[in-house]
Design an enzyme around this catalytic site. Structure first.
Site, PDB file in Angstrom:
ATOM      1  CB  SER A 136    -161.926  50.114  -9.032  1.00 42.85           C
ATOM      2  OG  SER A 136    -161.935  51.168  -9.992  1.00 42.85           O
ATOM      3  CB  ALA A 142    -153.010  54.810 -13.431  1.00 41.79           C
ATOM      4  CG  LEU A 144    -156.886  56.515 -15.861  1.00 37.99           C
ATOM      5  CD1 LEU A 144    -157.261  55.149 -16.447  1.00 37.99           C
ATOM      6  CD2 LEU A 144    -156.876  57.584 -16.948  1.00 37.99           C
ATOM      7  N   GLY A 145    -158.264  59.199 -11.938  1.00 34.36           N
ATOM      8  CA  GLY A 145    -159.271  59.608 -10.955  1.00 34.36           C
ATOM      9  C   GLY A 145    -159.761  58.479 -10.074  1.00 34.36           C
ATOM     10  CB  SER A 146    -158.305  55.251  -8.953  1.00 31.73           C
ATOM     11  OG  SER A 146    -157.167  55.663  -8.199  1.00 31.73           O
ATOM     12  CB  SER A 147    -158.048  59.117  -5.168  1.00 34.01           C
ATOM     13  OG  SER A 147    -158.019  60.326  -5.929  1.00 34.01           O
ATOM     14  CD  GLU A 194    -159.957  62.979  -5.004  1.00 38.58           C
ATOM     15  OE1 GLU A 194    -159.451  61.914  -4.634  1.00 38.58           O
ATOM     16  OE2 GLU A 194    -159.610  63.546  -6.059  1.00 38.58           O
ATOM     17  CG  ASP A 205    -159.291  64.346 -10.218  1.00 45.16           C
ATOM     18  OD1 ASP A 205    -158.246  63.835  -9.781  1.00 45.16           O
ATOM     19  OD2 ASP A 205    -159.318  65.070 -11.236  1.00 45.16           O
TER      20      ASP A 205
HETATM   21  N1  LIG Z   1    -160.526  50.831  -5.644  1.00 44.61           N
HETATM   22  C1  LIG Z   1    -159.965  51.461  -4.609  1.00 44.61           C
HETATM   23  N2  LIG Z   1    -160.134  50.987  -3.341  1.00 44.61           N
HETATM   24  C2  LIG Z   1    -159.587  51.637  -2.293  1.00 44.61           C
HETATM   25  N3  LIG Z   1    -158.819  52.749  -2.400  1.00 44.61           N
HETATM   26  C3  LIG Z   1    -158.611  53.245  -3.641  1.00 44.61           C
HETATM   27  C4  LIG Z   1    -159.169  52.636  -4.801  1.00 44.61           C
HETATM   28  N4  LIG Z   1    -158.766  53.371  -5.894  1.00 44.61           N
HETATM   29  C5  LIG Z   1    -157.995  54.378  -5.425  1.00 44.61           C
HETATM   30  N5  LIG Z   1    -157.900  54.304  -4.093  1.00 44.61           N
HETATM   31  C6  LIG Z   1    -157.150  55.234  -3.212  1.00 44.61           C
HETATM   32  O1  LIG Z   1    -156.695  56.328  -4.022  1.00 44.61           O
HETATM   33  C7  LIG Z   1    -155.260  56.351  -4.046  1.00 44.61           C
HETATM   34  C8  LIG Z   1    -154.763  56.767  -5.426  1.00 44.61           C
HETATM   35  O2  LIG Z   1    -155.028  58.132  -5.504  1.00 44.61           O
HETATM   36  P1  LIG Z   1    -154.148  59.103  -6.441  1.00 44.61           P
HETATM   37  O3  LIG Z   1    -154.851  60.387  -6.446  1.00 44.61           O
HETATM   38  O4  LIG Z   1    -152.720  59.075  -6.017  1.00 44.61           O
HETATM   39  O5  LIG Z   1    -154.222  58.418  -7.876  1.00 44.61           O
HETATM   40  P2  LIG Z   1    -155.412  58.566  -8.943  1.00 44.61           P
HETATM   41  O6  LIG Z   1    -156.615  59.171  -8.293  1.00 44.61           O
HETATM   42  O7  LIG Z   1    -155.594  57.235  -9.553  1.00 44.61           O
HETATM   43  O8  LIG Z   1    -154.766  59.563  -9.998  1.00 44.61           O
HETATM   44  P3  LIG Z   1    -155.178  61.095 -10.269  1.00 44.61           P
HETATM   45  O9  LIG Z   1    -155.473  61.700  -8.940  1.00 44.61           O
HETATM   46  O10 LIG Z   1    -153.950  61.687 -10.900  1.00 44.61           O
HETATM   47  O11 LIG Z   1    -156.358  61.060 -11.179  1.00 44.61           O
HETATM   48  C9  LIG Z   1    -154.835  54.932  -3.711  1.00 44.61           C
HETATM   49  O12 LIG Z   1    -153.525  54.956  -3.153  1.00 44.61           O
HETATM   50  C10 LIG Z   1    -155.892  54.531  -2.681  1.00 44.61           C
HETATM   51  O13 LIG Z   1    -155.569  55.065  -1.408  1.00 44.61           O
HETATM   52  C1  LIG Z   2    -153.129  67.012 -10.563  1.00 50.08           C
HETATM   53  C2  LIG Z   2    -154.576  67.408 -10.417  1.00 50.08           C
HETATM   54  O1  LIG Z   2    -154.792  68.671 -11.027  1.00 50.08           O
HETATM   55  C3  LIG Z   2    -155.477  66.429 -11.138  1.00 50.08           C
HETATM   56  C4  LIG Z   2    -155.310  65.013 -10.704  1.00 50.08           C
HETATM   57  O2  LIG Z   2    -156.164  64.166 -11.445  1.00 50.08           O
HETATM   58  C5  LIG Z   2    -154.911  67.472  -8.927  1.00 50.08           C
HETATM   59  C6  LIG Z   2    -156.260  68.139  -8.647  1.00 50.08           C
HETATM   60  O3  LIG Z   2    -156.721  68.933  -9.467  1.00 50.08           O
HETATM   61  O4  LIG Z   2    -156.830  67.836  -7.587  1.00 50.08           O
HETATM   62 MG   LIG Z   3    -156.616  61.017  -7.342  1.00 52.20          MG
END
Ligand SMILES: Nc1ncnc2c1ncn2[C@@H]1O[C@H](COP(=O)(O)OP(=O)(O)OP(=O)(O)O)[C@@H](O)[C@H]1O
Ligand SMILES: C[C@@](O)(CCO)CC(=O)[O-]
Ligand SMILES: [Mg+2]
Length: 415
Positions: A136, A142, A144-147, A194, A205
Site C-alpha cells: 500500500s 492514520a 486515510l481508510g487503509s483498513s 471492516e 470508508d
Molecule cells: N496494507 C495493509 N495490509 C494489511 N492490513 C492492513 C493494511 N492497511 C491496513 N490494514 C489493517 O487495517 C488496520 C488499520 O485500520 P484502522 O481502521 O484502525 O485505520 P485506518 O483505516 O487507516 O484509519 P480510518 O479507519 O480512521 O480511516 C491495520 O491495523 C491492519 O489490520
Molecule cells: C470514524 C469513522 O466515522 C470513520 C473512520 O474513517 C468510522 C466509520 O464511519 O466507520
Molecule cells: Mg479504517
C-alpha cells in the site's frame, strides 16, 4: 482465475466532514485519495493458501483441506448481512493462534483475511488455493481508510477467486472495472471485513474505496456528489498511532453517558456536512479565494466538535495552531486520536515548505519531512479527472489489472 494472476487496487479516502457522527446515522462527505492499496492474486501451489502482508509484517499459509475442515467444523452462519459473531471470530483467532484480545495490525489483518476467505468460499464454492500479497501507499492506522482499502481489495480478489465475480479485463486491456452489480457485491463483503477490523463501522470508508470519487454517505445510502470543485488539501500525518475501533467505541460510550449533550453535537456535525455539500455544489469548477471563508469556518467548527466527542489529540491541536498561524484552517480526518489532519488550501496557496521551515512553536519545523504532502481531492467525476500517474483507467475507485509481472505499478509489491 487467470493463470497470470490479477492485481486489484483500491484508493484510500479523506473524510471532509461527518466522521464518527456517520456511525450514528448522520451524513458524511468523503472523497477518494490518489493513494492506493494493491493486492496481487495468483493461483496457489499444491492446494495451499498463502497471504503476505508486508505492510503489517504478516506472512501466513495454510493447507486448503485444513481450512475447508475448519469451515465445516464451524458450521457458522456466514451471512454477509450480519456482523460476524464474536464466537466465530474467537474460533478463528484460536485457529490462527491469535490471542483473544489481540488488536495488533497483523492480527486484525489476518483475522479479516481468514473470515472473508471462509465466508466468501462458504457462499460461492470451495476454499480457493491462492497466493496473495498486499502492499500500500497508505499509512496504516492514520485515518486515510487503509483498513477499508485492504478490505475492498480482499473482497474483490476472493470473490473473483471463488468465481462470484468476473475478471473484468478483456484481451489487450491493462485496467478495467467491474459492473455496478459486482461493485455492490464487493462493497458488501468489504464492509464485513471492516466489521472485523473496526468493530462497528458505518460503511463510508469501504464505499469510497469501492466507488471512488466524492460521495455523501448516510445510513448506508451512497450518493455521488454532483459536480463539485477540486479542493487542494494539505494532508499531515501526525504519526500518532491509534485504533479506529477503540475511538469509535469511546464515542459510543460518551453518547450513552451524556445523550442530551452528545446528540446535539452529532446533529450539528450532520448540519455541517449538509452545509458543506451545498457550498461545494454551488462553487464554480475553478473556485476563487472568496469562496473559501465558509468552508474554512466549517472546518474550524467541526474540529471543535470532534474534540468535544473525545477524538482530538494534542498533535492535532498543534497542527491546527500552526496552520492557523499561517491563516489556514485544519481538522482531523478519519477516526482522529492522532493520525492525519487535513488543511484546506485556497487557490495559489502552497505553504507546506514554509510550514516545514518556519512552522511549529519555538521555530522547530512542525512538519518533519515526509509527513506532509499535498494532494488534491478529485471532486470531478472520474471520467473528468486528469489522467492518473499509473495506468488505472479510473484513478479513484477499485480497479483490476493484469499482473504484468514485468511492468508492475510504480509502487510494485515488495520482494
Ligand atoms: N496494507 C495493509 N495490509 C494489511 N492490513 C492492513 C493494511 N492497511 C491496513 N490494514 C489493517 O487495517 C488496520 C488499520 O485500520 P484502522 O481502521 O484502525 O485505520 P485506518 O483505516 O487507516 O484509519 P480510518 O479507519 O480512521 O480511516 C491495520 O491495523 C491492519 O489490520
Ligand atoms: C470514524 C469513522 O466515522 C470513520 C473512520 O474513517 C468510522 C466509520 O464511519 O466507520
Ligand atoms: Mg479504517
Amino acid at each position: 482465475m487467470a493463470e497470470r494472476g490479477l492485481v486489484v487496487s483500491a484508493p484510500g479516502k479523506v473524510i471532509l466532514h461527518g466522521e464518527h457522527a456517520v456511525v450514528h446515522g448522520k451524513a458524511a462527505l468523503a472523497v477518494a485519495l490518489g493513494l492506493r492499496t494493491f493486492l496481487c492474486l495468483r493461483p496457489g501451489g499444491e492446494g495451499r493458501l498463502r497471504v503476505r502482508l508486508p505492510g503489517v509484517g504478516a506472512l501466513r499459509s495454510w493447507e486448503r483441506p485444513g481450512l475447508s475442515a475448519l469451515r465445516e467444523r464451524l458450521g457458522a452462519d456466514f451471512d454477509e448481512s450480519k456482523p460476524p459473531s464474536a464466537e466465530l471470530l474467537e474460533a478463528l483467532k484460536e485457529f490462527a493462534g491469535i490471542p483473544a484480545e489481540a488488536s495488533a495490525p497483523d492480527s486484525l489483518a489476518i483475522l479479516a483475511f481468514l473470515y472473508m476467505c471462509l465466508a466468501i468460499s462458504a457462499k460461492y464454492g470451495d476454499v480457493p488455493s491462492v497466493d496473495i500479497v498486499v502492499w500500500s501507499e497508505l499509512p496504516t492506522g492514520a485515518g486515510l481508510g487503509s483498513s477499508a482499502a485492504y478490505a475492498v481489495c480482499l473482497a474483490a480478489a476472493l470473490l473473483h477467486a471463488c468465481g462470484a465475480i468476473s475478471c473484468p479485463l478483456k484481451d489487450g486491456e491493462i485496467t478495467a472495472r467491474w459492473t455496478e452489480e459486482e461493485m455492490t457485491l464487493i462493497n458488501t463483503w468489504a464492509f464485513q471485513g471492516e466489521r472485523v477490523i473496526h468493530g462497528n463501522p458505518s460503511g463510508v470508508d469501504n464505499a469510497v474505496g469501492t466507488w471512488g470519487g466524492a460521495l455523501r454517505f448516510q445510513s448506508g445510502e451512497i450518493k455521488a456528489l454532483k459536480r463539485v470543485p477540486t479542493l487542494r488539501i494539505l494532508l499531515t500525518n501526525t504519526k500518532v498511532p491509534r485504533s479506529t475501533k477503540v475511538l469509535v467505541a469511546g464515542v459510543k460510550e460518551k453518547i450513552l453517558k451524556f445523550p442530551a449533550i452528545m446528540n446535539p453535537v452529532l446533529d450539528s456535525i450532520d448540519a455541517i456536512s449538509q452545509e458543506c455539500q451545498s457550498v461545494l455544489e454551488a462553487m464554480p469548477a475553478n473556485p476563487s479565494p472568496e469562496h473559501y471563508p465558509v468552508l474554512e469556518e466549517l472546518f474550524d467548527i467541526n474540529q471543535h466538535h470532534l474534540n468535544v466527542i473525545g477524538v482530538g489529540h494534542p498533535s492535532l491541536d498543534r497542527l491546527c495552531r500552526v496552520t492557523a498561524s499561517h491563516g489556514l484552517h485544519s481538522k482531523l480526518t478519519g477516526a482522529g486520536g492522532g493520525g492525519c489532519g487535513i488543511t484546506l488550501l485556497r487557490p495559489g496557496q502552497c505553504p507546506s515548505a514554509r510550514l516545514a521551515r518556519h512552522g511549529g512553536e519555538r521555530g522547530r519545523p512542525f512538519l518533519p519531512p515526509g509527513t506532509a504532502w499535498l494532494t488534491s481531492c478529485p471532486f470531478l467525476p472520474p471520467s473528468r479527472q486528469t489522467p492518473p500517474r499509473r495506468p488505472w483507467k479510473q484513478p479513484s475507485e477499485i480497479c483490476a489489472r493484469a499482473d504484468l509481472s514485468a511492468g508492475r505499478p510504480t509502487s510494485g509489491p515488495p520482494g
